[in-house]
Design a protein around this motif. Sequence first.
Motif, mmCIF file in Angstrom:
data_model
loop_
_atom_site.group_PDB
_atom_site.id
_atom_site.type_symbol
_atom_site.label_atom_id
_atom_site.label_comp_id
_atom_site.label_asym_id
_atom_site.label_seq_id
_atom_site.Cartn_x
_atom_site.Cartn_y
_atom_site.Cartn_z
ATOM 1 N N LEU A 11 4.810 9.554 7.628
ATOM 2 C CA LEU A 11 3.147 9.364 7.714
ATOM 3 C C LEU A 11 2.125 8.075 8.596
ATOM 4 C CD1 LEU A 11 0.435 11.188 7.323
ATOM 5 C CD2 LEU A 11 0.650 10.687 4.975
ATOM 6 N N ALA A 12 2.305 6.766 8.394
ATOM 7 C CA ALA A 12 2.005 5.841 8.945
ATOM 8 C C ALA A 12 1.802 5.463 10.332
ATOM 9 C CB ALA A 12 2.390 4.583 8.484
ATOM 10 N N ASP A 13 2.839 6.103 10.620
ATOM 11 C CA ASP A 13 3.223 6.099 12.394
ATOM 12 C C ASP A 13 3.009 6.989 12.710
ATOM 13 O OD1 ASP A 13 5.190 4.053 12.104
ATOM 14 O OD2 ASP A 13 7.320 4.897 11.975
ATOM 15 N N VAL A 14 2.355 8.558 12.365
ATOM 16 C CA VAL A 14 2.150 9.525 13.080
ATOM 17 C C VAL A 14 0.594 9.028 12.780
ATOM 18 C CG1 VAL A 14 0.977 12.000 12.716
ATOM 19 C CG2 VAL A 14 3.715 11.303 12.141
ATOM 20 N N PHE A 15 -0.076 8.552 12.084
ATOM 21 C CA PHE A 15 -1.675 7.765 11.273
ATOM 22 C C PHE A 15 -2.065 6.500 12.714
ATOM 23 C CE2 PHE A 15 -4.993 5.937 9.691
ATOM 24 C CZ PHE A 15 -5.923 6.815 9.303
ATOM 25 N N ALA A 16 -1.008 6.217 12.566
ATOM 26 C CA ALA A 16 -1.276 5.079 14.275
ATOM 27 C C ALA A 16 -1.008 5.418 14.817
ATOM 28 C CB ALA A 16 -0.128 3.797 13.941
ATOM 29 N N ASP A 17 -0.672 6.717 15.303
ATOM 30 C CA ASP A 17 -0.736 6.559 16.956
ATOM 31 C C ASP A 17 -1.707 7.383 17.518
ATOM 32 O OD1 ASP A 17 1.931 5.513 17.737
ATOM 33 O OD2 ASP A 17 2.827 7.774 17.527
ATOM 34 N N TYR A 45 -1.172 7.451 -6.400
ATOM 35 C CA TYR A 45 -0.216 7.427 -7.384
ATOM 36 C C TYR A 45 1.180 8.515 -7.151
ATOM 37 C CZ TYR A 45 -2.602 3.614 -9.856
ATOM 38 O OH TYR A 45 -3.273 3.331 -10.519
ATOM 39 N N TRP A 46 0.174 9.632 -6.910
ATOM 40 C CA TRP A 46 0.342 10.732 -5.919
ATOM 41 C C TRP A 46 -0.449 11.911 -4.677
ATOM 42 C CZ3 TRP A 46 -1.819 15.537 -6.107
ATOM 43 C CH2 TRP A 46 -0.769 17.297 -6.227
ATOM 44 N N SER A 47 0.429 12.126 -4.346
ATOM 45 C CA SER A 47 0.068 13.555 -3.347
ATOM 46 C C SER A 47 0.562 14.279 -2.732
ATOM 47 C CB SER A 47 -0.309 12.343 -1.713
ATOM 48 O OG SER A 47 -1.365 13.354 -0.978
ATOM 49 N N PRO A 48 0.425 15.344 -2.291
ATOM 50 C CA PRO A 48 1.338 16.719 -1.587
ATOM 51 C C PRO A 48 1.246 16.605 -0.347
ATOM 52 C CG PRO A 48 -1.371 17.486 -1.839
ATOM 53 C CD PRO A 48 -1.474 15.513 -2.144
ATOM 54 N N SER A 49 1.122 14.987 0.471
ATOM 55 C CA SER A 49 1.268 14.721 1.871
ATOM 56 C C SER A 49 2.220 13.858 1.462
ATOM 57 C CB SER A 49 -0.076 13.956 2.359
ATOM 58 O OG SER A 49 -1.183 15.336 2.609
ATOM 59 N N PHE A 81 -0.092 2.437 -0.255
ATOM 60 C CA PHE A 81 0.178 3.294 1.466
ATOM 61 C C PHE A 81 -1.473 2.481 1.856
ATOM 62 C CE2 PHE A 81 -1.017 7.315 3.511
ATOM 63 C CZ PHE A 81 -0.174 6.928 4.391
ATOM 64 N N GLY A 82 -2.308 1.611 1.695
ATOM 65 C CA GLY A 82 -2.951 1.070 1.677
ATOM 66 C C GLY A 82 -2.832 -0.077 2.700
ATOM 67 N N GLU A 83 -2.244 -0.543 1.485
ATOM 68 C CA GLU A 83 -0.500 -1.978 2.721
ATOM 69 C C GLU A 83 0.089 -1.234 3.686
ATOM 70 O OE1 GLU A 83 1.694 -5.524 0.942
ATOM 71 O OE2 GLU A 83 1.635 -3.971 -0.700
ATOM 72 N N ILE A 84 0.408 -0.686 3.731
ATOM 73 C CA ILE A 84 1.575 -0.099 4.349
ATOM 74 C C ILE A 84 1.226 0.535 6.002
ATOM 75 C CG2 ILE A 84 3.086 1.898 5.582
ATOM 76 C CD1 ILE A 84 4.617 2.104 2.160
ATOM 77 N N LEU A 85 -0.336 1.095 5.422
ATOM 78 C CA LEU A 85 -1.684 1.290 6.375
ATOM 79 C C LEU A 85 -2.077 -0.017 7.559
ATOM 80 C CD1 LEU A 85 -3.061 4.778 5.835
ATOM 81 C CD2 LEU A 85 -1.022 4.629 7.450
ATOM 82 N N THR A 86 -2.513 -1.156 6.591
ATOM 83 C CA THR A 86 -3.079 -2.523 6.808
ATOM 84 C C THR A 86 -1.770 -2.830 8.350
ATOM 85 O OG1 THR A 86 -4.047 -1.920 4.947
ATOM 86 C CG2 THR A 86 -3.660 -4.227 6.033
ATOM 87 N N ARG A 87 -0.740 -3.021 7.525
ATOM 88 C CA ARG A 87 0.794 -3.602 7.912
ATOM 89 C C ARG A 87 1.233 -3.138 9.020
ATOM 90 N NH1 ARG A 87 3.350 -3.770 4.164
ATOM 91 N NH2 ARG A 87 5.076 -1.666 4.467
ATOM 92 N N ARG A 88 0.707 -1.272 9.462
ATOM 93 C CA ARG A 88 1.483 -0.647 10.903
ATOM 94 C C ARG A 88 0.104 -0.779 11.814
ATOM 95 N NH1 ARG A 88 1.806 1.657 14.312
ATOM 96 N NH2 ARG A 88 3.360 3.410 15.119
#
Length: 401
Positions: A121-127, A162-166, A174-181
């Motif tokens: 999802l981080a890759d899809v979001f970054a694109d 903690y939990w997401s249907p996505s 996830f915030g750290e994953i996206l920040t890094r990406r």
Amino acid sequence: MVVLAREYGRRRLLKQIRLSGRVPRIELANQTGMSRATVTTITAELLQAGLIEEIARPESAADARRGRPRVDLKIRGRAHALVGAKVSNRQLSLVLLDFEGKQLAELETQMPAATFAPDHLADVFADAVENLARRAGLTTDDISGVGLGIAGIVQAAEGVVYWSPSLTERNVGFGEILTRRLGRPVFIDNDANLVAVAEKTFGLGQSHSDFIVVTIESGVGMGLVIGGQLYRGTRGCGAEFGHTKVHLDGALCRCGQRGCLEAYVADYALLREAMTVPGDDPNAPPATRIETLLNAARDGDSTARSIVDRAGRMFALGLANLVNIFDPELIILAGEQMQFDHLFADDVIAAIRTSIVQIDKSPPEVVIHKWGNLMWASGAAAYALDNVTDLALAGLSDNAA
């Protein structure tokens, strides 16, 4: 203490300039109660940092005689670019704002699945962010911060979902994953919270200090504003209206528990029941299937009628409980389901009023705001704007220290 007072003054003045649009220094002093000397000193710092700018005022005859060009102060739009985004079921909606809050670009894109591993999802979001920036002639490096609204239980301060249907995993940073990406700071929160931020910033909640936003889409969310501040709870689990219990050992919710309000009201709950209604096509789009269900109920089909009536009763019960607990000034209903009227029909609103504590004063107003996904994304952008402003002002404080 002097440093703290200066930091408070910067925040106060920048907020007032943003609210005013454009304002002369003397009026800033009057509006904030600060001395003219303090206003002059702090606005000079904000100007030097590039957060605000001077613009010429139209000259009056008196100004012309004095020979003094008069200027106003305003937020410098080019200071920062912010992205706001909302993750929906198979859809990603994004907006790009400047530091003034003016929209520079928007983008809605379909995603290949509804649920992803966090890195995928981080890759899809970054694109998507890169595509959005290109639409405004920018690159990701030009973006100062990104706000993301995602369904589920989110600890905003830590950027933990903690939990997401996505997402396929729980307890994800996830915030750290996206920040890094992205190489940019990413601020993440529950999507319904960011709708409340948007309503408070530029929506129906601007004139209210206590209000509730209830969102009805593929799930049921809630944003709660108390005393003008968003309430999240100590663990980030506050205001999880969709997962309040309305039936002991009831229908299965996608969170894994039973009897949640969401399991009777949300899209997936109605679609699960719609399979028993004549005319339902499991291959049709979800909105089409829900419309078929509602039409069948209106036409007198007993099964469809019982499904819709139960959803309305559960929803009215849930909203009445919110009123009895929080006593808000206003309840705003928002989300995809607002294109249908079964959850805000007259009998549902009447059921709410009969289930709340009765006093000699009118109950809270219940209003409908049919937000589209891009408006949700604007709430996420407003959240990013607040956080980037805090970072910029903290930088000024560090330099002063």
